[in-house]
Design an enzyme around this catalytic site. Structure first.
Site, PDB file in Angstrom:
ATOM      1  N   ASP A  96       3.487   2.439  -0.828  1.00 44.95           N
ATOM      2  CA  ASP A  96       2.132   2.876  -1.156  1.00 44.95           C
ATOM      3  C   ASP A  96       2.161   3.591  -2.505  1.00 44.95           C
ATOM      4  O   ASP A  96       2.795   4.639  -2.648  1.00 44.95           O
ATOM      5  CB  ASP A  96       1.679   3.841  -0.043  1.00 44.95           C
ATOM      6  CG  ASP A  96       0.181   3.870   0.139  1.00 44.95           C
ATOM      7  OD1 ASP A  96      -0.537   3.744  -0.859  1.00 44.95           O
ATOM      8  OD2 ASP A  96      -0.254   4.040   1.295  1.00 44.95           O
ATOM      9  N   ASP A 196      -3.226   2.545  -3.739  1.00 46.03           N
ATOM     10  CA  ASP A 196      -4.231   3.480  -3.244  1.00 46.03           C
ATOM     11  C   ASP A 196      -5.447   3.533  -4.183  1.00 46.03           C
ATOM     12  O   ASP A 196      -5.272   3.594  -5.403  1.00 46.03           O
ATOM     13  CB  ASP A 196      -3.552   4.863  -3.198  1.00 46.03           C
ATOM     14  CG  ASP A 196      -4.361   5.903  -2.467  1.00 46.03           C
ATOM     15  OD1 ASP A 196      -4.636   5.705  -1.275  1.00 46.03           O
ATOM     16  OD2 ASP A 196      -4.710   6.932  -3.092  1.00 46.03           O
ATOM     17  N   GLU A 246      -6.449  -1.010  -2.297  1.00 42.60           N
ATOM     18  CA  GLU A 246      -7.503  -0.339  -1.539  1.00 42.60           C
ATOM     19  C   GLU A 246      -8.697  -0.147  -2.461  1.00 42.60           C
ATOM     20  O   GLU A 246      -8.580   0.513  -3.493  1.00 42.60           O
ATOM     21  CB  GLU A 246      -7.024   1.021  -1.027  1.00 42.60           C
ATOM     22  CG  GLU A 246      -8.065   1.660  -0.138  1.00 42.60           C
ATOM     23  CD  GLU A 246      -7.885   3.168   0.033  1.00 42.60           C
ATOM     24  OE1 GLU A 246      -8.329   3.694   1.051  1.00 42.60           O
ATOM     25  OE2 GLU A 246      -7.321   3.824  -0.867  1.00 42.60           O
ATOM     26  N   HIS A 320      -4.991   4.738   8.587  1.00 40.75           N
ATOM     27  CA  HIS A 320      -4.755   6.179   8.711  1.00 40.75           C
ATOM     28  C   HIS A 320      -5.950   7.033   8.286  1.00 40.75           C
ATOM     29  O   HIS A 320      -5.880   8.254   8.343  1.00 40.75           O
ATOM     30  CB  HIS A 320      -3.533   6.550   7.863  1.00 40.75           C
ATOM     31  CG  HIS A 320      -3.788   6.303   6.404  1.00 40.75           C
ATOM     32  ND1 HIS A 320      -3.965   5.042   5.873  1.00 40.75           N
ATOM     33  CD2 HIS A 320      -3.943   7.157   5.371  1.00 40.75           C
ATOM     34  CE1 HIS A 320      -4.209   5.135   4.586  1.00 40.75           C
ATOM     35  NE2 HIS A 320      -4.200   6.414   4.252  1.00 40.75           N
ATOM     36  N   ASP A 321      -7.031   6.382   7.830  1.00 38.96           N
ATOM     37  CA  ASP A 321      -8.228   7.138   7.426  1.00 38.96           C
ATOM     38  C   ASP A 321      -9.401   6.911   8.368  1.00 38.96           C
ATOM     39  O   ASP A 321     -10.491   7.425   8.125  1.00 38.96           O
ATOM     40  CB  ASP A 321      -8.678   6.697   6.016  1.00 38.96           C
ATOM     41  CG  ASP A 321      -7.659   7.029   4.936  1.00 38.96           C
ATOM     42  OD1 ASP A 321      -6.973   8.055   5.063  1.00 38.96           O
ATOM     43  OD2 ASP A 321      -7.573   6.259   3.961  1.00 38.96           O
TER      44      ASP A 321
HETATM   45  C1  GLC Z   1      -6.881   6.723   0.051  1.00 39.94           C
HETATM   46  C2  GLC Z   1      -5.925   7.032   1.168  1.00 39.94           C
HETATM   47  C3  GLC Z   1      -6.280   8.372   1.741  1.00 39.94           C
HETATM   48  C4  GLC Z   1      -6.144   9.393   0.647  1.00 39.94           C
HETATM   49  C5  GLC Z   1      -6.959   9.012  -0.581  1.00 39.94           C
HETATM   50  C6  GLC Z   1      -6.563   9.818  -1.761  1.00 39.94           C
HETATM   51  O1  GLC Z   1      -8.180   6.573   0.482  1.00 39.94           O
HETATM   52  O2  GLC Z   1      -5.941   6.012   2.107  1.00 39.94           O
HETATM   53  O3  GLC Z   1      -5.500   8.704   2.839  1.00 39.94           O
HETATM   54  O4  GLC Z   1      -6.557  10.644   1.111  1.00 39.94           O
HETATM   55  O5  GLC Z   1      -6.784   7.675  -0.948  1.00 39.94           O
HETATM   56  O6  GLC Z   1      -5.284   9.468  -2.183  1.00 39.94           O
END
Ligand code: GLC
Ligand code: CA
Length: 547
Positions: A96, A196, A246, A320-321
């Site tokens: 990641d 990310d 993402e 995880h979010d």
């Molecule tokens: C993404 C991750 C999340 C994190 C955010 C900032 O959305 O999935 O867990 O808090 O980025 O890095």
């Protein structure tokens, strides 16, 4: 070209996966210890969320050193061992890369606030006075997105927590540093990367207030994002690897560009619109029952248009979010098993690459914590305070956090019914929910009707049937509100996938006689009720028929 269409990725949140040294914190050795379990599940890659050196304000998404393993997770030797053992089982490791921001504990940031101009140019610093932030943009974790540093009389941008400072991608040196980090991990034998919030990296040249929103329209899929991604990919030679970006609040057109192989950006994208269908007025902290029509419509649009544009979706309902899917859109009690399987089927039979988030494969639930102090997530704690400031009472605020907190899916993996559900012999970093021992790997591993067995079957089907990995897709819209129905097509074959998202039995008319078809998968343990052209679907019933 690498073919990832028949692959399945398993997401590991290492802190909550498996602890081998009793400190209550999952570790890299814990992942190695469970590789046989993952192999048996049938997955091809593991994506491990960040385990790099970090103050852990945002559980590792605040990185202080991109090249070092945080000692709470183990050592570099543990990582090398893990990659070696994974490889021996034909499992690839995806890392990641958090490249939109660093922790304010990173050397670059420390040198910037110590006054080194060169490093100030690594971030989005703006001169100013303490009482007027450069813009009114809102941080994704609440509050204004700018923080003032009095010693250098400058503001810096943080789209997330105040300890997560946004990097300045306009600076070629920053881009080079990030490429070097990729090359470093590539040389350690990793198979791919997850990037990310990668569509937030390109900020506009001129900063302005957002009078109608929180600022996201200025930096989401920003002006140079495609250019930067192409450069990053070309200069690190990762176009042949599995990569996923993402994408926060993105658009289909942009995702086509990000993931169309001709563009040489990424292999696939995560988008989130289908997980905002229970946000009242688009506000995550405002509750409403989920809108099934919007949910289906979004899948129709994304699936069909991404296909037309030769883009590729990463398929998922949880990570995880996100809260646990059974608690969120399914039924935790009477139809726990059926609803968990239904959502698994919907995802795994669509067009794209499915992701399984740890614990999803056994139908884990939300935390149901009774006290705000049981929560650890920075976003949940910030918003609890914001909700109280907005006039909610403690119960109302807790109820919202219970439904929306990211900690819902961050509680430890429930392996068995021993102490702490087999996650640790010590004190877990976050409490294990009360329901814990009733849903475990050990109680499902030998049960052919289990949710776990259903996931194994879905994963195996993708490898067996090209129509699942490669077929086109179209959705039926003229069906009752609670029915989701789509068809996959390849050459002269057609796969009908039909599911009942609701709690009541529903009858539907189908265009072809499905009685002649082959039932590939079904989430109830007894027979399907197929008649010539009608189908009776029980609550959360799902089936896939090949014709
Ligand atoms: C993404 C991750 C999340 C994190 C955010 C900032 O959305 O999935 O867990 O808090 O980025 O890095
Ligand atoms: Ca540990």
């Amino acid at each position: 070209m690498l073919n990832f269409k028949d692959k399945v990725v398993y997401q590991i949140y290492p802190k909550s996966f498996y602890d081998t040294n009793g400190d209550g914190w999952g570790d890299l050795k814990g992942i190695t210890a469970k590789l046989d379990y993952l192999k048996d599940l049938g997955i091809d890659y593991i994506w491990i969320t960040p385990f790099f050196t970090s103050p852990q304000r945002d559980n590792g998404y605040d990185i202080a050193d991109y090249r070092a393993v945080d000692q709470r997770f183990g050592t570099m030797a543990d990582f090398e061992e893990l990659t070696k053992e994974a490889k021996a089982r034909d499992i690839g490791v995806m890392l990641d890369m958090v490249f939109n921001h660093t922790s304010t504990e990173h050397q670059w940031f420390k040198r910037a606030v110590a006054g080194e101009k060169e490093f100030q140019d690594y971030y989005k610093f703006v001169d100013g006075e303490p009482d007027s932030p450069p813009t009114n943009w809102v941080s994704k974790f609440g509050g204004n997105a700018w923080e003032y540093v009095p010693t250098i009389k400058k503001w810096y941008l943080h789209l997330f927590d105040v300890t997560q400072a946004d990097l300045n991608w306009e600076n070629p040196r920053v881009r080079q540093e990030l490429k070097d980090i990729i090359l470093f991990w590539k040389s350690k034998g990793v198979s791919g990367f997850r990037f990310d919030v990668i569509n937030l990296i390109s900020k506009p040249d001129s900063l302005q207030n957002d009078d109608i929103g929180d600022g996201r329209r200025f930096y989401t899929d920003g002006p140079k994002v495609h250019q930067y991604l192409k450069e990053l990919v070309a200069d690190t030679g990762i176009e042949e690897m599995i990569t996923v970006g993402e994408m926060s609040s993105t658009s289909i057109d942009n995702c086509i560009k990000y993931s169309n192989p001709d563009e040489k950006e990424l292999a696939m994208t995560f988008s989130f619109h289908h997980l905002k269908v229970d946000y009242k007025d688009g506000d995550k902290w405002s509750l409403m029952p989920y809108d099934k029509i919007a949910f289906k419509q979004l899948f129709k649009e994304w699936q069909e248009k991404m296909t037309d544009g030769n883009g590729w979706n990463a398929l998922f309902l949880t990570n995880h979010d996100q809260p646990r899917i059974v608690s969120r859109f399914g039924d935790e009690k009477q139809y726990w098993r059926e609803s968990a399987k239904l959502f698994a089927g919907v995802i795994h039979l669509m067009r794209g690459t499915p992701y399984v988030y740890q614990g999803e494969e056994i139908g884990m639930l939300n935390t149901h914590f009774t006290d705000i102090n049981q929560y650890k997530d920075v976003e949940s704690l910030n918003y609890y305070n914001i909700l109280m400031e907005q006039g909610k009472n403690a119960n109302q605020a807790l109820d919202i956090i219970n439904q929306r907190s990211r900690d819902n899916c961050r509680t430890p993996m429930q392996w068995d019914t021993s102490e702490n559900d087999g996650f640790t012999t010590g004190k877990p970093w976050i409490e294990i929910p009360e329901y814990g021992k009733s849903i475990t790997v050990s109680s499902q591993i030998n049960d052919e009707n289990s949710i776990l067995a259903f996931y194994k079957k879905l994963i195996a089907l993708r490898k067996q049937y090209r129509i699942i990995s490669e077929g086109n897709i179209s959705f039926d819209i003229a069906v009752p509100e609670q029915i989701i129905s789509f068809q996959r097509k390849l050459e002269d074959e057609c796969l009908y996938v039909i599911g009942n998202l609701g709690e009541t039995e529903t009858q539907i008319i189908v265009s072809e006689s499905l009685t002649k078809g082959q039932l590939l998968i079904h989430n109830y343990s007894d027979d399907v009720n197929i008649m010539e052209k009608t189908l009776n679907l029980r609550p959360y019933e799902l089936l896939a028929i090949l014709l």
